[in-house]
Design an enzyme around this catalytic site. Structure first.
Site, mmCIF file in Angstrom:
data_model
loop_
_atom_site.group_PDB
_atom_site.id
_atom_site.type_symbol
_atom_site.label_atom_id
_atom_site.label_comp_id
_atom_site.label_asym_id
_atom_site.label_seq_id
_atom_site.Cartn_x
_atom_site.Cartn_y
_atom_site.Cartn_z
ATOM 1 N N GLY A 10 -7.818 -105.928 -25.532
ATOM 2 C CA GLY A 10 -8.271 -107.461 -24.989
ATOM 3 C C GLY A 10 -8.956 -108.111 -25.896
ATOM 4 N N GLN A 14 -11.622 -114.502 -24.876
ATOM 5 C CA GLN A 14 -12.590 -115.448 -25.085
ATOM 6 C C GLN A 14 -13.883 -114.425 -25.873
ATOM 7 O OE1 GLN A 14 -15.197 -116.930 -22.092
ATOM 8 N NE2 GLN A 14 -16.074 -118.467 -23.445
ATOM 9 N N ASP A 36 -3.915 -106.034 -27.903
ATOM 10 C CA ASP A 36 -3.963 -107.058 -26.752
ATOM 11 C C ASP A 36 -2.592 -106.978 -26.317
ATOM 12 O OD1 ASP A 36 -3.967 -109.535 -24.950
ATOM 13 O OD2 ASP A 36 -6.110 -109.514 -25.723
ATOM 14 N N ARG A 38 -1.243 -110.008 -25.717
ATOM 15 C CA ARG A 38 -0.715 -111.339 -26.185
ATOM 16 C C ARG A 38 -0.444 -111.022 -27.808
ATOM 17 N NH1 ARG A 38 -5.270 -115.791 -25.081
ATOM 18 N NH2 ARG A 38 -6.453 -114.751 -23.396
ATOM 19 N N ASP A 54 -0.325 -102.371 -23.882
ATOM 20 C CA ASP A 54 -0.781 -102.858 -22.448
ATOM 21 C C ASP A 54 -1.673 -101.576 -21.987
ATOM 22 O OD1 ASP A 54 -0.968 -102.965 -19.906
ATOM 23 O OD2 ASP A 54 1.117 -103.292 -19.735
ATOM 24 N N TYR A 144 -12.632 -110.041 -7.748
ATOM 25 C CA TYR A 144 -13.239 -109.841 -9.300
ATOM 26 C C TYR A 144 -14.689 -109.405 -9.267
ATOM 27 C CZ TYR A 144 -15.169 -111.198 -13.670
ATOM 28 O OH TYR A 144 -15.868 -111.075 -15.065
HETATM 29 P P1 NAD Z 1 -10.024 -112.977 -21.545
HETATM 30 O O1 NAD Z 1 -9.447 -113.513 -20.056
HETATM 31 O O2 NAD Z 1 -10.365 -114.303 -22.184
HETATM 32 O O3 NAD Z 1 -9.694 -112.060 -22.155
HETATM 33 C C1 NAD Z 1 -8.977 -110.761 -21.621
HETATM 34 C C2 NAD Z 1 -7.837 -110.479 -22.618
HETATM 35 O O4 NAD Z 1 -7.396 -109.233 -22.291
HETATM 36 C C3 NAD Z 1 -6.763 -111.225 -22.887
HETATM 37 O O5 NAD Z 1 -6.554 -111.714 -24.287
HETATM 38 C C4 NAD Z 1 -5.558 -110.620 -22.267
HETATM 39 O O6 NAD Z 1 -4.306 -110.801 -22.845
HETATM 40 C C5 NAD Z 1 -6.015 -109.312 -22.277
HETATM 41 N N1 NAD Z 1 -5.376 -108.340 -21.596
HETATM 42 C C6 NAD Z 1 -5.070 -108.645 -20.225
HETATM 43 N N2 NAD Z 1 -4.153 -107.840 -19.738
HETATM 44 C C7 NAD Z 1 -4.103 -106.736 -20.485
HETATM 45 C C8 NAD Z 1 -3.429 -105.481 -20.684
HETATM 46 N N3 NAD Z 1 -2.746 -104.931 -19.377
HETATM 47 N N4 NAD Z 1 -3.530 -104.812 -21.640
HETATM 48 C C9 NAD Z 1 -4.032 -105.330 -22.794
HETATM 49 N N5 NAD Z 1 -4.642 -106.508 -22.880
HETATM 50 C C10 NAD Z 1 -4.806 -107.097 -21.692
HETATM 51 O O7 NAD Z 1 -11.756 -112.512 -20.862
HETATM 52 P P2 NAD Z 1 -12.933 -112.544 -21.483
HETATM 53 O O8 NAD Z 1 -13.603 -113.678 -20.962
HETATM 54 O O9 NAD Z 1 -12.924 -112.245 -23.084
HETATM 55 O O10 NAD Z 1 -13.705 -111.006 -20.779
HETATM 56 C C11 NAD Z 1 -13.717 -110.005 -21.508
HETATM 57 C C12 NAD Z 1 -14.497 -109.237 -20.448
HETATM 58 O O11 NAD Z 1 -15.687 -109.724 -20.257
HETATM 59 C C13 NAD Z 1 -13.599 -109.065 -19.089
HETATM 60 O O12 NAD Z 1 -14.068 -107.688 -18.357
HETATM 61 C C14 NAD Z 1 -14.581 -110.189 -18.275
HETATM 62 O O13 NAD Z 1 -14.682 -109.650 -16.679
HETATM 63 C C15 NAD Z 1 -16.076 -109.922 -18.836
HETATM 64 N N6 NAD Z 1 -16.805 -111.069 -18.399
HETATM 65 C C16 NAD Z 1 -16.550 -111.970 -19.244
HETATM 66 C C17 NAD Z 1 -17.233 -113.258 -19.136
HETATM 67 C C18 NAD Z 1 -16.910 -114.762 -19.583
HETATM 68 O O14 NAD Z 1 -17.766 -115.513 -19.188
HETATM 69 N N7 NAD Z 1 -15.899 -114.742 -20.390
HETATM 70 C C19 NAD Z 1 -18.517 -112.987 -18.115
HETATM 71 C C20 NAD Z 1 -18.717 -111.909 -17.223
HETATM 72 C C21 NAD Z 1 -17.828 -110.566 -17.778
HETATM 73 N N1 SER Z 2 -17.411 -115.901 -16.258
HETATM 74 C C1 SER Z 2 -16.858 -114.999 -15.665
HETATM 75 C C2 SER Z 2 -16.114 -115.936 -14.460
HETATM 76 O O1 SER Z 2 -16.316 -116.943 -14.145
HETATM 77 C C3 SER Z 2 -18.046 -114.229 -14.750
HETATM 78 O O2 SER Z 2 -17.793 -112.906 -15.016
HETATM 79 O O3 SER Z 2 -15.204 -115.113 -13.925
#
Ligand code: NAD
Ligand code: SER
Length: 312
Positions: A10, A14, A36, A38, A54, A144
């Site tokens: 992944g 972000q 990833d 993507r 994947d 979620y």
């Molecule tokens: P994001 O959606 O920006 O990135 C996730 C990435 O995973 C994407 O690039 C997507 O293409 C990839 N992905 C999805 N399915 C896939 C698969 N089957 N195989 C391989 N890659 C795959 O998410 P993020 O914000 O970077 O979050 C990363 C982690 O942090 C997640 O577990 C999310 O729940 C957790 N998180 C994020 C936040 C936040 O504010 N961004 C807050 C709390 C927790």
């Molecule tokens: N930033 C995340 C969301 O809003 C929290 O895990 O889904």
């Protein structure tokens, strides 16, 4: 001496982009394999190895881990809160199966460490809203949050039962400018900066007094790496640590932006994401992380706002 070989799953999301770049600085470009579904993110190109993967394909993941002598996995692939509510069964399937694939391969291949993030979304409307404690009522109402809570239990189970060194943080909403957020309820706090810079106005999908715990990405990346580098004896929580930096509402962040862009205006049109935010904490108590491995945030609302506006 054994060398760390890290797989980031992944890596184009972000968090993934910035975490991959930070890990490459510490462990060396060639020792951090980004992956990833993507296409490779522009900011990752030329900075180290990249494979298309994947995570749902366990066999492919297993082969990749063996072929590249992987010793640590950072699993970031997931479906976030707002997108998850549109397709709950898919969100459950991806969020759970990806984690189980990684934990099971970590067990079989005796990996050194696994990182998997949880979220403030594990809490629900019956949890205390202010300074939500590490241990309290946990009754998430979004798919979620349910998947994150179940994931936390799986992490603790794999640690206690099989000795897998898996570590996790309950991230607040993350704010960043390098890569776009991926379908969360806290995304308004990123969009607002882009709209303020481009159009000097923003319509928030959360109401003006909706307080949520938030964190600037440099703090989140540092917390992640500090947790992963901490001595195992310091990690008392094997589900996921509460993590905190700041808490603000759309009205408060708008007021902070106005200090830099005086003619910026905000309006409010709450949508389905309001209900999700209403069930989450206003602020978090992260004293366990501070005590166990010395966590301390650097960015508050004012410092983060200035940095965001300077960089966008
Ligand atoms: P994001 O959606 O920006 O990135 C996730 C990435 O995973 C994407 O690039 C997507 O293409 C990839 N992905 C999805 N399915 C896939 C698969 N089957 N195989 C391989 N890659 C795959 O998410 P993020 O914000 O970077 O979050 C990363 C982690 O942090 C997640 O577990 C999310 O729940 C957790 N998180 C994020 C936040 C936040 O504010 N961004 C807050 C709390 C927790
Ligand atoms: N930033 C995340 C969301 O809003 C929290 O895990 O889904």
């Amino acid at each position: 001496m054994k060398k760390d070989k890290i797989l980031v799953i992944g890596a184009c999301g972000q968090i993934g982009v910035e975490l991959t770049l930070a890990l490459r600085k510490i462990y060396g470009e060639s020792n951090v394999l980004a992956s990833d579904l993507r296409e490779e993110h522009e900011l990752l190109k030329g900075t180290g190895p990249y494979v298309s993967l994947d995570v749902m394909n366990k066999e492919m993941l297993h082969v990749l881990v063996i072929r590249h002598n992987i010793t640590q996995i950072y699993l970031l692939a997931a479906i976030l809160s707002a997108t998850g509510e549109k397709n709950p069964l898919l969100a459950w399937h991806i969020n759970m199966q990806s984690l189980l694939n990684v934990l099971d391969i970590a067990k079989e291949e005796h990996l050194d460490k696994v990182y998997w993030p949880s979220s403030i979304a594990v809490f629900g409307p019956n949890s205390p809203m202010q300074d939500t404690p590490q241990h309290t009522i946990i009754e998430p109402t979004t798919i979620y949050g349910i998947s994150k809570f179940a994931g936390e239990r799986w992490c603790e189970y794999y640690n206690h039962r099989y000795g897998v060194d898996v570590r996790s943080l309950r991230y607040p909403g993350l704010i960043s400018y390098k890569s776009a957020p991926g379908g969360g309820t806290t995304d308004y706090a990123v969009e607002i900066f882009h709209e303020a810079k481009e159009h000097k106005k923003y319509t928030s999908f959360l109401s003006e007094n909706t307080y949520l715990p938030m964190m600037y990405m440099p703090d989140a990346i540092r917390a992640t790496i500090e947790l992963m580098e901490a001595d195992a004896s310091k990690i008392s929580i094997r589900s996921a640590y509460n993590l905190s930096a700041m808490s603000f509402s759309p009205k408060e962040i708008a007021a902070e932006i106005k200090k830099h862009i005086p003619d910026f205006t905000i309006s409010y049109e709450p949508d389905y994401r309001q209900q999700i935010a209403d069930g989450w904490p206003n602020s978090m108590d992260d004293s366990q992380a501070r005590t166990d491995w010395g966590w301390k945030p650097e960015f508050d609302l004012a410092k983060m706002t200035k940095d965001m506006l300077d960089h966008i």
